[in-house]
Design a protein around this motif. Structure first.
Motif, short mmCIF file in Angstrom:
data_model
loop_
_atom_site.label_atom_id
_atom_site.label_comp_id
_atom_site.label_asym_id
_atom_site.label_seq_id
_atom_site.Cartn_x
_atom_site.Cartn_y
_atom_site.Cartn_z
N HIS A 101 0.86 -1.19 0.00
CA HIS A 101 0.00 0.00 0.00
C HIS A 101 0.89 1.23 0.00
N TRP A 125 5.47 -7.34 5.60
CA TRP A 125 4.00 -7.48 5.59
C TRP A 125 3.61 -8.96 5.62
N ARG A 129 1.33 -10.49 8.46
CA ARG A 129 -0.01 -10.98 8.06
C ARG A 129 -0.16 -12.45 8.47
N THR A 384 -9.21 1.88 -2.33
CA THR A 384 -7.99 1.33 -1.75
C THR A 384 -6.86 1.51 -2.76
N ARG A 386 -2.70 0.26 -4.29
CA ARG A 386 -1.55 -0.65 -4.35
C ARG A 386 -0.36 0.14 -4.88
N ARG A 458 -4.50 -8.92 0.26
CA ARG A 458 -4.36 -7.76 1.16
C ARG A 458 -5.70 -7.20 1.61
N CYS A 460 -9.16 -6.59 3.81
CA CYS A 460 -9.28 -6.26 5.23
C CYS A 460 -9.23 -7.54 6.08
C1 HEM Z 1 -16.73 -1.06 8.26
C2 HEM Z 1 -15.52 -1.37 8.71
C3 HEM Z 1 -14.31 -1.61 7.84
C4 HEM Z 1 -14.15 -1.45 6.49
C5 HEM Z 1 -15.18 -0.97 5.48
C6 HEM Z 1 -12.79 -1.83 6.18
C7 HEM Z 1 -12.24 -1.81 4.91
C8 HEM Z 1 -10.93 -2.08 4.62
C9 HEM Z 1 -10.33 -1.97 3.31
C10 HEM Z 1 -11.06 -1.53 2.05
C11 HEM Z 1 -9.03 -2.30 3.43
C12 HEM Z 1 -8.00 -2.34 2.30
C13 HEM Z 1 -8.02 -3.72 1.66
C14 HEM Z 1 -7.31 -3.82 0.34
O1 HEM Z 1 -6.51 -2.95 0.02
O2 HEM Z 1 -7.56 -4.80 -0.40
C15 HEM Z 1 -8.79 -2.65 4.81
C16 HEM Z 1 -7.57 -3.07 5.32
C17 HEM Z 1 -7.37 -3.36 6.63
N1 HEM Z 1 -8.30 -3.34 7.64
FE1 HEM Z 1 -10.23 -2.90 7.48
N2 HEM Z 1 -12.15 -2.20 7.33
C18 HEM Z 1 -13.04 -2.08 8.37
C19 HEM Z 1 -12.82 -2.37 9.70
C20 HEM Z 1 -11.64 -2.87 10.20
C21 HEM Z 1 -11.44 -3.29 11.58
C22 HEM Z 1 -12.50 -3.30 12.67
C23 HEM Z 1 -10.12 -3.65 11.68
C24 HEM Z 1 -9.37 -4.18 12.87
C25 HEM Z 1 -9.90 -4.68 13.97
C26 HEM Z 1 -9.53 -3.51 10.36
C27 HEM Z 1 -8.22 -3.81 10.06
C28 HEM Z 1 -7.67 -3.69 8.81
C29 HEM Z 1 -6.27 -3.96 8.54
C30 HEM Z 1 -5.22 -4.38 9.57
C31 HEM Z 1 -6.08 -3.76 7.17
C32 HEM Z 1 -4.78 -3.92 6.41
C33 HEM Z 1 -4.66 -5.32 5.84
C34 HEM Z 1 -3.33 -5.57 5.13
O3 HEM Z 1 -2.74 -4.63 4.60
O4 HEM Z 1 -2.92 -6.74 5.10
N3 HEM Z 1 -10.49 -3.04 9.49
N4 HEM Z 1 -9.96 -2.50 5.53
#
Ligand code: HEM
Length: 516
Positions: A101, A125, A129, A384, A386, A458, A460
């Motif tokens: 990212h 990462w 992960r 999002t 990349r 990657r 969420c």
């Molecule tokens: C309505 C709530 C949420 C939405 C809509 C959301 C959406 C997203 C999106 C769109 C991404 C990027 C994924 C990608 O690039 O493919 C992401 C990444 C991430 N989200 Fe969420 N998220 C939400 C809640 C949460 C919560 C509650 C947590 C933790 C408890 C969380 C932790 C993360 C983490 C750690 C990443 C990074 C993953 C990585 O880079 O490997 N998210 N999220």
């Protein structure tokens, strides 16, 4: 005189350099587009006159014939990808060439923002992960559901204790407090009720630490986007000392308490401690090779790492989940027939004495359809991104296209909201219609046009967790109340132009009407 000439000369060179930055996509054979010097496409966004989402949607619609569009975030070139097929290439098929990212925060080792999974790159990462993925499996979620239900029941009890037939509620503050309590409980292992204990230290500290609207934070962002180099050179950080020490001490004390008393709890801190213990035990075994040993030690977690990881979940999770809940409450109040159908399903599955089980809540198709449509219409992360990690070429397909060679480091933007609102993929996109996700209709959704939680390796990490939290709180809420509009309710929502994610201005004033 010589000094003035030198200054004019230097300014001219700077001007030419700036203009050259904005010719990046022309040099890559794309048609030239007018952008604002220095600010690129983000001039109105920085002035607060246009939201990031409005900007994306404007470009997405204007170039409706294109598969991708070259733009500029200040001086940095970005590629906005419109085509679901290219999105699939980038996020799944060729993931190895687009692993990272963009960096959002300045990189400062040892601060609260240092171990954010979404900000880690490459092998770092991958390691992190693979450490964290087991924490979010469906079997771990089952254990955590007990904690989530506890928070949902306390939340609803707060309103049941009030002796009114219809209670006016400012949902933004209310759901934020609920989500903060859920993260405090399931991530940090702290059971609090921020609706009753409104000034509790955890809520106040966490809110301040995750607030990006202060002038100082905005300045740090601006400087970082303009020049990550300057930002790094002066070690400019987001975190204030007070908030940092609060979290560091809090986690340190909790770890000591648990280790000294052998306390095991089904929360994320508990899982991380368990994993750390297992890693250490394996590392102690004499038969493993030196290189295996160093690999394992590399993935070992210090207390600061654990603190920063837990904080990153707070940061990623509280506002996003609570904003989503606000939009859902709003849609249910405005669409009583959908709410009625949902309440009927809840009533069929509830019993007065027993807490709802993970199994029951996972088998409620209409609840699932409603939550899916919520994330389609109101994807909190409007986009999002990349970063190109290996050179890649997008082959031409349309008559006006030439091969597009992407260099390492190029920023790619995937416009989630605009795709979710494209009538080509979703008829009447502004209509809240859970039937789109009925089993017989779901199969018609075009692949890679539904991505509220991102896509590919990657995506969420907490998507299952988010869905469970939402299901749980609406299950209990609608078991006792109907969500209704009140005089102050704004039926047409005005989006907050200053936020990078999807959030509305104002309070989300709605009513809770007792059902029985
Ligand atoms: C309505 C709530 C949420 C939405 C809509 C959301 C959406 C997203 C999106 C769109 C991404 C990027 C994924 C990608 O690039 O493919 C992401 C990444 C991430 N989200 Fe969420 N998220 C939400 C809640 C949460 C919560 C509650 C947590 C933790 C408890 C969380 C932790 C993360 C983490 C750690 C990443 C990074 C993953 C990585 O880079 O490997 N998210 N999220």
């Amino acid at each position: 005189m010589l000094g003035v000439l030198l200054l004019v000369f230097l300014l001219m060179i700077l001007y030419i350099w700036i203009m050259e930055q904005h010719r990046y996509w022309v040099r890559k054979n794309m048609i030239s587009r007018k952008v604002v010097p220095i600010f690129g496409d983000f001039f109105l966004v920085l002035l607060g006159k246009e939201s990031f989402n409005d900007l994306l949607f404007r470009i997405y619609k204007k170039f409706h014939y294109a598969r991708y569009i070259g733009g500029y975030r200040l001086l940095t070139p970005i590629l906005v990808v419109r085509s679901p097929e290219i999105i699939k290439q980038i996020s799944v098929k060729e993931f190895g060439s687009f692993m990272d990212h963009m960096r959002l925060f300045p990189e400062n080792k040892g601060d609260l923002f240092s171990k954010n999974l979404s900000q880690l790159k490459g092998q770092n990462w991958r390691n992190m992960r693979s450490i964290l993925s087991p924490v979010f499996t469906s079997s771990k979620m089952k254990g955590m559901f007990v904690l989530i239900n506890h928070n949902s029941q306390s939340f609803v009890q707060h309103f049941l204790d009030r002796d009114h037939h219809t209670i006016e509620v400012q949902f933004k503050d209310t759901f934020r407090r609920y989500c903060s309590d859920v993260i405090a409980n399931t991530v940090f292992g702290l059971d609090i009720n921020s609706l009753n204990d409104r000034g509790n230290e955890f809520y106040v500290m966490a809110k301040n630490a995750s607030n990006f609207s202060s002038f100082r934070r905005k300045f740090v962002f601006f400087l970082y986007y303009l020049s990550p180099f300057i930002s790094k050179m002066f070690r400019i950080s987001f975190t204030s000392g007070e908030e940092q020490s609060f979290f560091v001490n809090f986690v340190k004390d909790t770890i000591s308490l648990r280790e000294d008393n052998n306390i095991k709890r089904q929360d994320i801190l508990g899982f991380l401690l368990q994993m750390r213990k297992q890693h250490n035990e394996i590392n102690d075994e004499s038969e493993i090779t030196k290189s295996q040993k160093s690999q394992r030690i590399e993935s070992d977690l210090t207390e600061m790492d654990i603190t920063a990881l837990l904080f990153s979940f707070y940061l990623a999770g509280v506002d996003s989940t609570s904003d989503g809940m606000c939009f859902l409450a709003h849609e249910l109040a405005l669409n009583p027939e959908i709410q009625k159908k949902l309440i009927e399903e809840i009533d069929r599955n509830r019993s007065d004495s027993v807490v709802v089980s993970h199994e029951t809540i996972s088998k409620m198709p209409y609840l699932d359809m409603v939550i899916s449509e919520l994330h389609r219409k109101w994807p909190i992360n409007v986009a999002t991104d990349r970063v190109v990690t290996k050179p890649y070429t997008i082959q031409p397909e349309l008559p006006n296209e030439k091969a597009l060679h992407l260099d390492i480091g190029t920023n790619i933007v995937i416009p989630i909201y605009p795709i979710h609102h494209d009538p080509k993929y979703y008829e009447e996109p502004d209509k809240f219609d859970p039937e789109r996700f009925a089993p017989e209709n779901k199969k018609n959704i075009h692949p890679f046009t539904y991505m509220p939680f991102g896509i590919g390796p990657r995506h969420c990490i907490a998507s299952r967790f988010v869905v469970l939290v939402m299901k749980s709180v609406f299950f209990y809420l609608l078991s006792h109340f109907e969500i209704v509009t009140v005089e102050k309710t704004k039926k047409l929502l005005k989006m907050n132009k200053k936020s990078l994610s999807l959030t509305s201005e104002g309070n989300f004033d709605l009513g809770l009407k007792k059902r029985r």
